[in-house]
Design a protein around this motif. Structure first.
Motif, PDB file in Angstrom:
ATOM      1  N   GLU A  78     -54.241 -62.260  42.758  1.00 47.41           N
ATOM      2  CA  GLU A  78     -55.091 -62.385  42.025  1.00 47.41           C
ATOM      3  C   GLU A  78     -55.783 -61.757  41.927  1.00 47.41           C
ATOM      4  O   GLU A  78     -56.855 -61.467  40.783  1.00 47.41           O
ATOM      5  CB  GLU A  78     -55.575 -63.399  42.931  1.00 47.41           C
ATOM      6  N   GLU A  79     -56.255 -60.458  43.204  1.00 44.55           N
ATOM      7  CA  GLU A  79     -56.819 -59.751  43.097  1.00 44.55           C
ATOM      8  C   GLU A  79     -56.717 -58.843  42.156  1.00 44.55           C
ATOM      9  O   GLU A  79     -57.886 -58.623  41.052  1.00 44.55           O
ATOM     10  CB  GLU A  79     -57.427 -59.118  44.294  1.00 44.55           C
ATOM     11  N   ALA A  80     -55.870 -58.501  41.423  1.00 45.23           N
ATOM     12  CA  ALA A  80     -55.072 -57.292  40.544  1.00 45.23           C
ATOM     13  C   ALA A  80     -55.380 -58.108  39.190  1.00 45.23           C
ATOM     14  O   ALA A  80     -55.695 -57.516  38.184  1.00 45.23           O
ATOM     15  CB  ALA A  80     -54.485 -57.168  41.156  1.00 45.23           C
ATOM     16  N   ALA A  81     -55.363 -59.622  38.957  1.00 44.93           N
ATOM     17  CA  ALA A  81     -54.922 -60.424  37.739  1.00 44.93           C
ATOM     18  C   ALA A  81     -56.401 -60.161  37.324  1.00 44.93           C
ATOM     19  O   ALA A  81     -56.672 -59.345  36.029  1.00 44.93           O
ATOM     20  CB  ALA A  81     -54.363 -61.184  37.563  1.00 44.93           C
ATOM     21  N   GLU A  82     -58.025 -60.308  38.489  1.00 45.48           N
ATOM     22  CA  GLU A  82     -59.230 -60.394  37.718  1.00 45.48           C
ATOM     23  C   GLU A  82     -59.197 -59.523  37.806  1.00 45.48           C
ATOM     24  O   GLU A  82     -59.991 -59.196  36.313  1.00 45.48           O
ATOM     25  CB  GLU A  82     -59.579 -60.901  39.099  1.00 45.48           C
ATOM     26  N   MET A  83     -59.286 -58.100  38.145  1.00 48.56           N
ATOM     27  CA  MET A  83     -59.010 -57.152  37.310  1.00 48.56           C
ATOM     28  C   MET A  83     -59.377 -56.394  35.823  1.00 48.56           C
ATOM     29  O   MET A  83     -59.614 -56.014  35.347  1.00 48.56           O
ATOM     30  CB  MET A  83     -58.769 -55.830  38.628  1.00 48.56           C
ATOM     31  N   ALA A  84     -58.075 -56.542  36.445  1.00 51.30           N
ATOM     32  CA  ALA A  84     -56.910 -56.357  34.474  1.00 51.30           C
ATOM     33  C   ALA A  84     -57.769 -57.119  34.044  1.00 51.30           C
ATOM     34  O   ALA A  84     -58.483 -56.686  32.831  1.00 51.30           O
ATOM     35  CB  ALA A  84     -55.469 -56.471  34.660  1.00 51.30           C
ATOM     36  N   HIS A  85     -58.513 -58.682  33.781  1.00 48.87           N
ATOM     37  CA  HIS A  85     -59.082 -58.710  33.125  1.00 48.87           C
ATOM     38  C   HIS A  85     -60.119 -58.030  32.322  1.00 48.87           C
ATOM     39  O   HIS A  85     -60.688 -58.695  31.726  1.00 48.87           O
ATOM     40  CB  HIS A  85     -58.399 -60.160  33.473  1.00 48.87           C
ATOM     41  N   PHE A  86     -60.999 -58.623  33.370  1.00 47.96           N
ATOM     42  CA  PHE A  86     -62.875 -57.645  33.645  1.00 47.96           C
ATOM     43  C   PHE A  86     -62.721 -56.860  33.591  1.00 47.96           C
ATOM     44  O   PHE A  86     -63.962 -56.089  33.419  1.00 47.96           O
ATOM     45  CB  PHE A  86     -63.227 -58.695  35.025  1.00 47.96           C
ATOM     46  N   GLY A  87     -61.437 -56.067  32.972  1.00 47.53           N
ATOM     47  CA  GLY A  87     -62.020 -54.434  32.484  1.00 47.53           C
ATOM     48  C   GLY A  87     -61.099 -53.180  33.120  1.00 47.53           C
ATOM     49  O   GLY A  87     -61.362 -51.450  32.735  1.00 47.53           O
ATOM     50  N   ALA A  88     -60.535 -53.393  34.165  1.00 48.36           N
ATOM     51  CA  ALA A  88     -60.154 -52.475  34.918  1.00 48.36           C
ATOM     52  C   ALA A  88     -59.070 -51.683  34.042  1.00 48.36           C
ATOM     53  O   ALA A  88     -58.397 -51.995  33.475  1.00 48.36           O
ATOM     54  CB  ALA A  88     -59.067 -53.028  36.236  1.00 48.36           C
ATOM     55  N   LYS A  89     -59.039 -50.601  33.458  1.00 45.39           N
ATOM     56  CA  LYS A  89     -57.872 -49.504  32.639  1.00 45.39           C
ATOM     57  C   LYS A  89     -56.355 -49.752  33.571  1.00 45.39           C
ATOM     58  O   LYS A  89     -54.942 -49.659  33.047  1.00 45.39           O
ATOM     59  CB  LYS A  89     -58.153 -48.736  32.553  1.00 45.39           C
ATOM     60  N   VAL A  90     -56.143 -49.870  34.945  1.00 41.92           N
ATOM     61  CA  VAL A  90     -55.457 -49.416  35.849  1.00 41.92           C
ATOM     62  C   VAL A  90     -54.193 -50.477  34.459  1.00 41.92           C
ATOM     63  O   VAL A  90     -52.599 -49.534  34.599  1.00 41.92           O
ATOM     64  CB  VAL A  90     -54.902 -49.288  36.729  1.00 41.92           C
ATOM     65  N   LEU A  91     -54.192 -51.574  34.434  1.00 43.97           N
ATOM     66  CA  LEU A  91     -53.358 -52.237  34.473  1.00 43.97           C
ATOM     67  C   LEU A  91     -53.471 -53.353  33.326  1.00 43.97           C
ATOM     68  O   LEU A  91     -54.412 -53.560  32.993  1.00 43.97           O
ATOM     69  CB  LEU A  91     -52.722 -53.345  35.251  1.00 43.97           C
ATOM     70  N   HIS A  92     -52.361 -53.472  32.776  1.00 45.95           N
ATOM     71  CA  HIS A  92     -52.306 -54.614  31.508  1.00 45.95           C
ATOM     72  C   HIS A  92     -52.625 -55.472  32.116  1.00 45.95           C
ATOM     73  O   HIS A  92     -52.016 -56.419  33.441  1.00 45.95           O
ATOM     74  CB  HIS A  92     -50.925 -54.513  30.559  1.00 45.95           C
ATOM     75  N   PRO A  93     -53.441 -56.279  31.389  1.00 42.80           N
ATOM     76  CA  PRO A  93     -54.623 -57.330  31.942  1.00 42.80           C
ATOM     77  C   PRO A  93     -53.347 -58.960  32.202  1.00 42.80           C
ATOM     78  O   PRO A  93     -53.001 -59.648  33.423  1.00 42.80           O
ATOM     79  CB  PRO A  93     -55.235 -58.274  30.778  1.00 42.80           C
ATOM     80  N   LEU A  94     -52.045 -58.864  31.370  1.00 39.80           N
ATOM     81  CA  LEU A  94     -50.497 -59.197  31.837  1.00 39.80           C
ATOM     82  C   LEU A  94     -49.314 -59.282  32.785  1.00 39.80           C
ATOM     83  O   LEU A  94     -48.483 -60.303  32.853  1.00 39.80           O
ATOM     84  CB  LEU A  94     -50.574 -59.989  30.000  1.00 39.80           C
ATOM     85  N   THR A  95     -49.666 -58.066  33.393  1.00 38.03           N
ATOM     86  CA  THR A  95     -48.275 -57.718  33.988  1.00 38.03           C
ATOM     87  C   THR A  95     -48.576 -58.840  35.476  1.00 38.03           C
ATOM     88  O   THR A  95     -47.019 -58.389  35.305  1.00 38.03           O
ATOM     89  CB  THR A  95     -48.824 -55.893  34.258  1.00 38.03           C
ATOM     90  N   ILE A  96     -49.194 -58.914  35.667  1.00 34.78           N
ATOM     91  CA  ILE A  96     -49.595 -59.260  37.102  1.00 34.78           C
ATOM     92  C   ILE A  96     -48.387 -60.705  36.914  1.00 34.78           C
ATOM     93  O   ILE A  96     -47.637 -61.094  38.091  1.00 34.78           O
ATOM     94  CB  ILE A  96     -50.781 -59.902  37.751  1.00 34.78           C
ATOM     95  N   GLU A  97     -48.159 -61.366  35.979  1.00 36.16           N
ATOM     96  CA  GLU A  97     -48.053 -62.758  35.794  1.00 36.16           C
ATOM     97  C   GLU A  97     -46.829 -63.239  36.331  1.00 36.16           C
ATOM     98  O   GLU A  97     -46.461 -64.166  36.874  1.00 36.16           O
ATOM     99  CB  GLU A  97     -48.790 -63.673  34.632  1.00 36.16           C
ATOM    100  N   PRO A  98     -45.868 -62.392  35.098  1.00 34.77           N
ATOM    101  CA  PRO A  98     -44.220 -62.762  35.575  1.00 34.77           C
ATOM    102  C   PRO A  98     -44.343 -61.881  37.184  1.00 34.77           C
ATOM    103  O   PRO A  98     -43.323 -62.784  37.639  1.00 34.77           O
ATOM    104  CB  PRO A  98     -44.015 -61.415  34.341  1.00 34.77           C
ATOM    105  N   ALA A  99     -44.967 -61.210  37.710  1.00 38.51           N
ATOM    106  CA  ALA A  99     -44.454 -60.673  39.030  1.00 38.51           C
ATOM    107  C   ALA A  99     -44.748 -61.574  40.067  1.00 38.51           C
ATOM    108  O   ALA A  99     -43.809 -61.976  41.197  1.00 38.51           O
ATOM    109  CB  ALA A  99     -44.631 -59.747  38.956  1.00 38.51           C
TER     110      ALA A  99
END
Length: 458
Positions: A255-276
């Motif tokens: 959940e934290e990783a998804a929020e980071m990606a959605h709110f601008g963190a550049k390390v991960l694509h925002p949708l990466t976490i969902e399938p995992a």
């Protein structure tokens, strides 16, 4: 079986690819599926080729296509200098791919018209070139490598430039495709980002979609883990390009990783976490330039402690304020507002409401002219530009007493235009002037992570 995704900087040149192949070699016992991006900056080059072809600028097209070919041929000659037979084969493959692209782009240039489907075909060539070259490099290293055309398993809707993955089709196609490619092989390689529609037409997942590809493939084959190899030591407490004294984070929740990606963190694509998350597959963010580093593990929430983990930001957003006395004690007002956003395909990030006012934020890259016109038919609408959004992200941060007060106290004289607390208790976000973003992020980071002043429960 594991999935290993290597981004553009991890396959940028001879040195980077040599390191990445060594990393793959160290994982052969775990049957890796290697997912690669285009070489660094190549997708940007392909977009420029598309633009020049649309404009009918033949000279620019020829120069850019020549640059594309030369870069990949030069890379082949470096990687396979000690294996002449494979070097000849790889150069011939690069020429074949580039010749096909030259012909296609030439036709586009003659017409002066570029459809989304044609653009998707052009920009997909980066991954197609890199995956073929790296496959030859792995075989030259003695790693028997099976090659997979990602379009055989990655199926999307007909939105060619931002295809929505058809998960059921991917789950059906991927295991069999991977198993066949693994016959007689030590590893297999495929492309991120690119896909095809059910009709077999080219599509892509959108910029940065290689992470998403890797996660979808991992989910489909029930991978033991997904490794995202990049050029930083995992996820950090803030973007190191803006904040100097950031820390690496050992582990965070999905959940934290998804929020980071959605709110601008550049390390991960925002949708990466969902399938995992669907299969509870751990995701590791690792540094190909420091393969011995621990990186960051992204795990189920039960394995993660409470507390603030990171500060993310979106640099350029719009703040939309909608005022109308008609929304007081009237049902259906919000429904109509959000129908307008949906019909115009405009995504909203933050929402704050009061009795007669709705405030929303969205990325400034979106065209909201039509949204504003339609909303103005029944409400007063104001648009504030040059704003930025800052998000403090962590687990159960609503339970950390004084967090908002402490964060706000570090802002000094900066104006705050909106505050939003996520219902998931994973983020608190606020809107500031774009001009003050760097100062705000640095001060909040200093207060929360560098001064050692913030502790859970205090």
């Amino acid at each position: 079986m594991i999935v290993m995704k290597f981004g553009g900087t991890s396959v940028a040149n001879y040195e980077a690819i040599t390191r990445s192949v060594s990393i793959v070699e160290s994982r052969l016992a775990e049957k890796p599926i290697v997912v690669v991006s285009a070489l660094s900056k190549v997708t940007d080059l392909l977009y420029r080729i598309s633009d020049s072809a649309t404009a009918g600028d033949r000279q620019s097209v020829e120069e850019l296509l020549g640059e594309l070919r030369r870069r990949h041929i030069s890379l082949v000659n470096e990687l396979l200098a000690d294996n002449e037979p494979l070097c000849v084969q790889a150069c011939a493959k690069v020429d074949e791919i580039c010749d096909g692209l030259d012909s296609f782009v030439g036709a586009v240039c003659a017409l002066g018209e570029l459809t989304d489907r044609s653009k998707a075909k052009i920009i997909s060539h980066g991954e197609w070139l890199s995956s073929n070259i790296i496959c030859y490099a792995m075989n030259a290293r003695g790693i028997r490598t099976g090659f997979i055309d990602a379009r055989m398993m990655m199926k999307t809707t007909d939105d060619y430039l931002k295809g929505e993955p058809l998960v059921g089709e991917i789950v059906k196609n991927a295991p069999e495709t991977v198993a066949k490619a693994y016959e007689g092989a030590d590893a297999v390689i495929t492309q991120g980002f690119i896909a095809s529609t059910m009709k077999g037409e080219p599509s892509v997942l959108g910029r940065g979609g290689s992470d998403y590809s890797a996660s979808l493939i991992g989910m489909a084959v029930d991978a033991e883990r997904i490794e995202i190899w990049t050029d930083v030591d995992g996820v950090r407490t803030a973007d190191p390009r803006m904040v100097k004294n950031t820390r690496s984070i050992d582990r965070i929740s999905f959940e934290e990783a998804a929020e980071m990606a959605h709110f601008g963190a550049k390390v991960l694509h925002p949708l990466t976490i969902e399938p995992a998350v669907m299969k509870n597959i751990p995701v590791y963010v690792l540094n190909s330039m420091n393969p011995e580093g621990a990186g960051t593990a992204i795990l189920q929430s039960d394995s993660i402690e409470d507390g603030v983990k990171s500060i993310s930001f979106k640099e350029n957003i719009l703040l939309l304020n909608i005022f109308s006395t008609r929304m007081i004690n009237v049902s259906g007002f919000l429904k109509r507002v959000f129908e307008i956003f949906s019909e115009n395909k405009v995504s909203v990030d933050l929402i704050s409401t009061s009795e007669a006012n709705i405030s929303l934020t969205m990325d400034a890259s979106q065209n909201i002219d039509k949204v504003v016109r339609e909303l103005s038919e029944f409400a007063e609408v104001g648009v504030d530009t040059d704003k930025s959004q800052v998000s403090i992200i962590g687990k159960n941060i609503v339970n950390l007493r004084g967090l908002l007060r402490q964060a706000m106290s570090s802002l000094g004289g900066s104006n705050v235009y909106m505050i939003s607390q996520g219902a998931s208790f994973v983020n608190i976000s606020f809107v500031v002037d774009r001009a003050s973003l760097s100062d705000v992020v640095n001060e909040v980071h200093k207060y929360l992570f560098e001064a050692e002043r913030y502790e859970s429960g205090n």
